[in-house]
Design an enzyme around this catalytic site. Structure first.
Site: not given
Length: 462
Positions: A388-390
């Protein structure tokens, strides 16, 4: 050869094995051997310590070793790879707790360090504070990773830092009173309790997105507390092993903080990472495009280069072996396949590397962020599996985003992107991923292992 000479020789052998074993951890092919070498070194160090005159009740020591072995070995064998970060956090915390208990015992046996040199009292009390912080902080980290405790930041607002400072001052004040000559048991109890509360309140406000850095930081603290206790007990093995753990943990913590473009004080201050799992809003021009296993297989089969981006979703689904099988099929078709590894992907340092190594993915196919980012622009298909965030381009484009400035994998530069997810939940940071709504992105919903297996079957049918 005298006993003292034998003990010192055994310690030298143990330290050499520690360092040689640590060198083996630099690559997956030598990591298992490195662990065994370091474990052998620890065994030698334990033997040397037991040979020290006046060690005490051998039967009690052997009973403790037996209980620890009976609890630790089955737990380590049964733990799933998805739960490895939790186990690391828990085992690390146990080390800090053991050091704190040793400091407490030393205080009681020496009547408050009454006839001990000042450095022994200072080192022991330092170990008690740091070990207690590490133990209780690690328990909270375990709870957040296991989702027993909310992974979102939990704090008391503006009072958080003053409260933490007050608890630290209480711990240091109790330690100073003991060093000054006070021998009340209430002082050591106050020190341990205030340090425990500090450990809990420091980690609670830190969100799930920062847990990999927190685990590494607490590991470093445990090492430092062990080294200090080794100084107090005049135990060379504790000093050397503790300093190795403390130094390596500190270096790793700093590297991971840089990978997130954040400072360690900012991480400890908390407030980043929601992990609430709330669904993203999908309306108007923010709709997502779905795909099927058959369409995904066609895209992959006719690509020249594919980059697979693994994340915690792959770990949860235990999809690494299915991913390896799919990649093998693509390579048989002449497709170049790489794996993009972000430094903080997953829930602990090196989580993705360990999973993929377990599936016998060739090490040369694993590419770190700095090496792989230049490849995305000439990549036909990037397949994101539970990350997700990466992969969130908002880290580059949205100054108002909580993750703005964090280095990411440039997945959005690929010609097309296929994202495998169960649903539209957010990642640890609790923020929307703009990648999912990009025109070049398609979503393949479902369990990652099942989805990859379906894609593999479609590839076989082409």
């Amino acid at each position: 050869m005298t006993r003292d000479v034998l003990i010192q020789l055994l310690y030298i052998v143990a330290f050499a094995l520690f360092i040689y074993g640590l060198m083996g951890l630099t690559g997956p092919r030598t990591a298992v051997r490195g662990n065994w070498i370091a474990a052998t070194g620890m065994g030698v160090a334990v033997v040397a310590t037991l040979l020290t005159p006046g060690m005490g009740n051998w039967w009690l020591i052997l009973l403790g070793v037996a209980i620890g072995t009976a609890a630790g070995v089955p737990a380590a064998k049964r733990v799933k790879m998805t739960a490895m970060p939790q186990m690391v956090a828990l085992f690390n915390g146990v080390g800090g707790g053991a050091v704190a208990l040793i400091a407490w015992v030393e205080f009681r046996q020496s009547a408050g360090f009454a006839h001990e040199p000042t450095y022994v009292a200072v080192a022991s009390l330092f170990s008690a504070i740091v070990g207690s912080v590490s133990f209780w902080g690690s328990l909270v980290a375990y709870g957040k990773l296991q989702e027993i405790v909310a992974s979102r930041p939990v704090g008391v607002g503006k009072l958080q830092q003053p409260l933490n400072l007050a608890l630290l001052l209480v711990s240091v004040g109790c330690a100073a009173a003991v060093v000054a000559g006070a021998d009340s048991s209430w002082l050591i109890a106050g020190l341990l309790v205030s340090a425990a509360a500090l450990g809990v309140l420091v980690v609670l406000p830190i969100g799930g997105a920062d847990m990999p850095v927190v685990i590494s930081l607490l590991n470093a603290l445990t090492g430092l507390s062990a080294a200090a206790m080794g100084l107090a007990l005049d135990n060379t093995a504790l000093i050397v092993a503790g300093m190795i753990v403390g130094a390596s943990g500190t270096i790793l913590t700093n590297l991971m903080a840089k990978a997130m473009n954040r400072t360690i004080p900012a991480i400890v201050a908390g407030g980043f990472g929601g992990g609430s799992g709330t669904a993203l809003a999908v309306d108007g021009d923010r709709s997502v495009r779905r795909t099927s296993a058959a369409d995904a297989a066609i895209q992959l089969a006719f690509a020249n280069q594919v980059i697979i981006v693994p994340g915690y979703g792959m770990a949860v689904a235990q999809a690494q072996h299915a991913v390896r099988e799919m990649a093998d099929l693509l390579e048989d078709r002449g497709v170049t396949v790489y794996y993009a590894i972000h430094p903080v992907a997953g829930r602990m340092p090196g989580h993705m590397n360990v999973l993929l190594a377990e599936a016998d993915v060739p090490y040369e196919r694993l590419k770190e962020m700095d090496d792989i980012n230049r490849e995305f622009a000439r990549t036909d298909v990037a397949m994101v599996i539970g990350a997700n965030d990466v992969t969130n381009p908002a880290a580059r484009t949205d100054p108002d985003s909580p993750i703005y400035g964090m280095p990411i994998l440039n997945v959005d530069e690929s010609q097309s992107v296929i994202v495998l997810k169960r649903g539209m939940a957010t990642g640890f940071a609790g923020v929307d991923n703009a990648l999912y709504f990009a025109p070049k992105t398609t979503m393949l919903f479902g369990d990652a292992k099942s989805s990859v297996s379906e894609v593999t079957e479609e590839l076989k049918a082409l």
